[in-house]
Write a protein that holds these residues in place. Sequence first.
Motif, PDB file in Angstrom:
ATOM      1  N   PRO A 280       0.818  -1.224   0.000  1.00 37.12           N
ATOM      2  CA  PRO A 280       0.000   0.000   0.000  1.00 37.12           C
ATOM      3  C   PRO A 280       0.844   1.263   0.000  1.00 37.12           C
ATOM      4  N   ARG A 281       0.453   2.210  -0.833  1.00 39.57           N
ATOM      5  CA  ARG A 281       1.098   3.522  -1.019  1.00 39.57           C
ATOM      6  C   ARG A 281       2.360   3.458  -1.868  1.00 39.57           C
ATOM      7  N   HIS A 282       2.769   2.274  -2.291  1.00 37.02           N
ATOM      8  CA  HIS A 282       3.881   2.202  -3.241  1.00 37.02           C
ATOM      9  C   HIS A 282       3.363   2.580  -4.627  1.00 37.02           C
ATOM     10  N   ASP A 283       4.175   3.390  -5.336  1.00 42.46           N
ATOM     11  CA  ASP A 283       3.707   3.929  -6.607  1.00 42.46           C
ATOM     12  C   ASP A 283       4.378   3.297  -7.824  1.00 42.46           C
ATOM     13  N   THR A 284       5.328   2.415  -7.599  1.00 42.06           N
ATOM     14  CA  THR A 284       6.057   1.823  -8.716  1.00 42.06           C
ATOM     15  C   THR A 284       6.044   0.310  -8.588  1.00 42.06           C
ATOM     16  N   VAL A 285       5.784  -0.352  -9.709  1.00 41.12           N
ATOM     17  CA  VAL A 285       5.766  -1.814  -9.770  1.00 41.12           C
ATOM     18  C   VAL A 285       6.752  -2.278 -10.831  1.00 41.12           C
ATOM     19  N   TYR A 286       7.510  -3.304 -10.502  1.00 39.13           N
ATOM     20  CA  TYR A 286       8.490  -3.872 -11.419  1.00 39.13           C
ATOM     21  C   TYR A 286       8.183  -5.361 -11.606  1.00 39.13           C
ATOM     22  N   TRP A 287       8.429  -5.852 -12.794  1.00 39.25           N
ATOM     23  CA  TRP A 287       8.309  -7.292 -13.065  1.00 39.25           C
ATOM     24  C   TRP A 287       9.687  -7.838 -13.449  1.00 39.25           C
ATOM     25  N   TYR A 288      10.033  -8.966 -12.825  1.00 33.70           N
ATOM     26  CA  TYR A 288      11.297  -9.638 -13.101  1.00 33.70           C
ATOM     27  C   TYR A 288      11.022 -11.101 -13.438  1.00 33.70           C
ATOM     28  N   GLN A 289      11.876 -11.649 -14.268  1.00 34.78           N
ATOM     29  CA  GLN A 289      11.834 -13.072 -14.606  1.00 34.78           C
ATOM     30  C   GLN A 289      13.144 -13.707 -14.128  1.00 34.78           C
ATOM     31  N   GLN A 290      13.024 -14.842 -13.459  1.00 35.83           N
ATOM     32  CA  GLN A 290      14.231 -15.507 -12.974  1.00 35.83           C
ATOM     33  C   GLN A 290      14.220 -16.979 -13.362  1.00 35.83           C
ATOM     34  N   GLY A 291      15.172 -17.372 -14.198  1.00 35.02           N
ATOM     35  CA  GLY A 291      15.337 -18.769 -14.572  1.00 35.02           C
ATOM     36  C   GLY A 291      16.141 -19.493 -13.504  1.00 35.02           C
ATOM     37  N   PRO A 292      16.163 -20.811 -13.544  1.00 33.92           N
ATOM     38  CA  PRO A 292      16.889 -21.606 -12.534  1.00 33.92           C
ATOM     39  C   PRO A 292      18.362 -21.224 -12.483  1.00 33.92           C
ATOM     40  N   GLY A 293      18.845 -20.905 -11.294  1.00 39.44           N
ATOM     41  CA  GLY A 293      20.252 -20.581 -11.118  1.00 39.44           C
ATOM     42  C   GLY A 293      20.684 -19.256 -11.708  1.00 39.44           C
ATOM     43  N   GLN A 294      19.728 -18.427 -12.083  1.00 36.17           N
ATOM     44  CA  GLN A 294      20.069 -17.148 -12.712  1.00 36.17           C
ATOM     45  C   GLN A 294      19.662 -15.967 -11.837  1.00 36.17           C
ATOM     46  N   ASP A 295      20.157 -14.797 -12.186  1.00 37.19           N
ATOM     47  CA  ASP A 295      19.759 -13.601 -11.476  1.00 37.19           C
ATOM     48  C   ASP A 295      18.434 -13.097 -12.042  1.00 37.19           C
ATOM     49  N   PRO A 296      17.698 -12.307 -11.277  1.00 32.42           N
ATOM     50  CA  PRO A 296      16.433 -11.757 -11.778  1.00 32.42           C
ATOM     51  C   PRO A 296      16.684 -10.823 -12.962  1.00 32.42           C
ATOM     52  N   GLN A 297      15.917 -11.033 -14.031  1.00 33.42           N
ATOM     53  CA  GLN A 297      16.027 -10.198 -15.222  1.00 33.42           C
ATOM     54  C   GLN A 297      14.815  -9.272 -15.300  1.00 33.42           C
ATOM     55  N   PHE A 298      15.084  -8.003 -15.440  1.00 35.93           N
ATOM     56  CA  PHE A 298      14.018  -7.014 -15.462  1.00 35.93           C
ATOM     57  C   PHE A 298      13.209  -7.113 -16.751  1.00 35.93           C
ATOM     58  N   LEU A 299      11.886  -7.072 -16.605  1.00 34.22           N
ATOM     59  CA  LEU A 299      10.999  -7.126 -17.766  1.00 34.22           C
ATOM     60  C   LEU A 299      10.398  -5.753 -18.075  1.00 34.22           C
ATOM     61  N   ILE A 300       9.696  -5.194 -17.094  1.00 28.59           N
ATOM     62  CA  ILE A 300       8.975  -3.953 -17.347  1.00 28.59           C
ATOM     63  C   ILE A 300       8.579  -3.338 -16.006  1.00 28.59           C
ATOM     64  N   SER A 301       8.357  -2.018 -15.995  1.00 30.74           N
ATOM     65  CA  SER A 301       7.931  -1.366 -14.759  1.00 30.74           C
ATOM     66  C   SER A 301       6.932  -0.257 -15.053  1.00 30.74           C
ATOM     67  N   PHE A 302       6.189   0.094 -14.016  1.00 34.93           N
ATOM     68  CA  PHE A 302       5.165   1.121 -14.110  1.00 34.93           C
ATOM     69  C   PHE A 302       5.293   2.076 -12.937  1.00 34.93           C
ATOM     70  N   TYR A 303       5.183   3.348 -13.237  1.00 34.30           N
ATOM     71  CA  TYR A 303       5.180   4.379 -12.207  1.00 34.30           C
ATOM     72  C   TYR A 303       3.894   5.170 -12.347  1.00 34.30           C
ATOM     73  N   GLU A 304       3.130   5.227 -11.292  1.00 34.39           N
ATOM     74  CA  GLU A 304       1.850   5.952 -11.319  1.00 34.39           C
ATOM     75  C   GLU A 304       1.029   5.559 -12.555  1.00 34.39           C
ATOM     76  N   LYS A 305       0.955   4.266 -12.781  1.00 39.19           N
ATOM     77  CA  LYS A 305       0.111   3.662 -13.810  1.00 39.19           C
ATOM     78  C   LYS A 305       0.603   3.877 -15.248  1.00 39.19           C
ATOM     79  N   MET A 306       1.767   4.468 -15.394  1.00 45.13           N
ATOM     80  CA  MET A 306       2.344   4.644 -16.730  1.00 45.13           C
ATOM     81  C   MET A 306       3.591   3.776 -16.836  1.00 45.13           C
ATOM     82  N   GLN A 307       3.793   3.175 -18.008  1.00 43.69           N
ATOM     83  CA  GLN A 307       5.010   2.395 -18.204  1.00 43.69           C
ATOM     84  C   GLN A 307       6.216   3.307 -18.053  1.00 43.69           C
ATOM     85  N   SER A 308       7.161   2.916 -17.210  1.00 44.02           N
ATOM     86  CA  SER A 308       8.295   3.788 -16.957  1.00 44.02           C
ATOM     87  C   SER A 308       9.602   3.240 -17.510  1.00 44.02           C
TER      88      SER A 308
END
Lengths: 113, 116
Positions: free
Chosen positions: B27-55
């Motif tokens: 609650p009250r967080h304004d930014t959302v990020y999506w990450y994909q992580q394969g086995p044994g790998q680091d999280p890879q950034f996919l996409i993010s949104f700030y205040e409902k707009m793709q950032s």
Amino acid sequence: QQPVQSPQAVILREGEDAVINCSSSKALYSVHWYRQKHGEAPVFLMILLKGGEQKGHEKISASFNEKKQQSSLYLTASQLSYSGTYFCGTRRGIYSGNTPLVFGKGTRLSVIA
Amino acid sequence: AAGVIQSPRHLIKEKRETATLKCYPIPRHDTVYWYQQGPGQDPQFLISFYEKMQSDKGSIPDRFSAQQFSDYHSELNMSSLELGDSALYFCASSFSLARGAADTQYFGPGTRLTVL
């Protein structure tokens, strides 16, 4: 630019100490440290800011060396619960809030009895 | 304290099917990020949104799309699923306190997607 972590893996006995390094060829303004256990979410440990002081969290602390563009995570008197993969994450610049973190490839830490 | 919520936690799909993953930020967080992580790998950034707009946009395939809704929850839509899409998908959220690079991202428990 992905930060570089070292070592890739380390095995410790309970009570031993370890240091994990995170370095970048680009200027670092903040370094975010996470620990992830297998199949679980990365858990935030601490953040180091350029010009900030060394941070601590129980027996886990970290430092930021601006000259070397490097952060080091120190685990002292390790416990079995410290096992997991440690990731450092960095951002592009100082005014880069709400931009994604770029993570290093991780350091797998195993603590054995 | 409230954490990031993701649903479903596990999802099994066949090749060429579609999937929708949901994320409810702290609650009250304004930014959302999506990450994909394969086995044994680091999280890879996919996409993010700030205040409902793709950032920001990372290595998100064209087959994937995402959006953030008025209540700040976000959905990741994945179509024409491939075997290589099998991974852990994490959502993270943060609050922009004008602290710049110090904004902390908090991760949800993830959705484990298996494509058969």
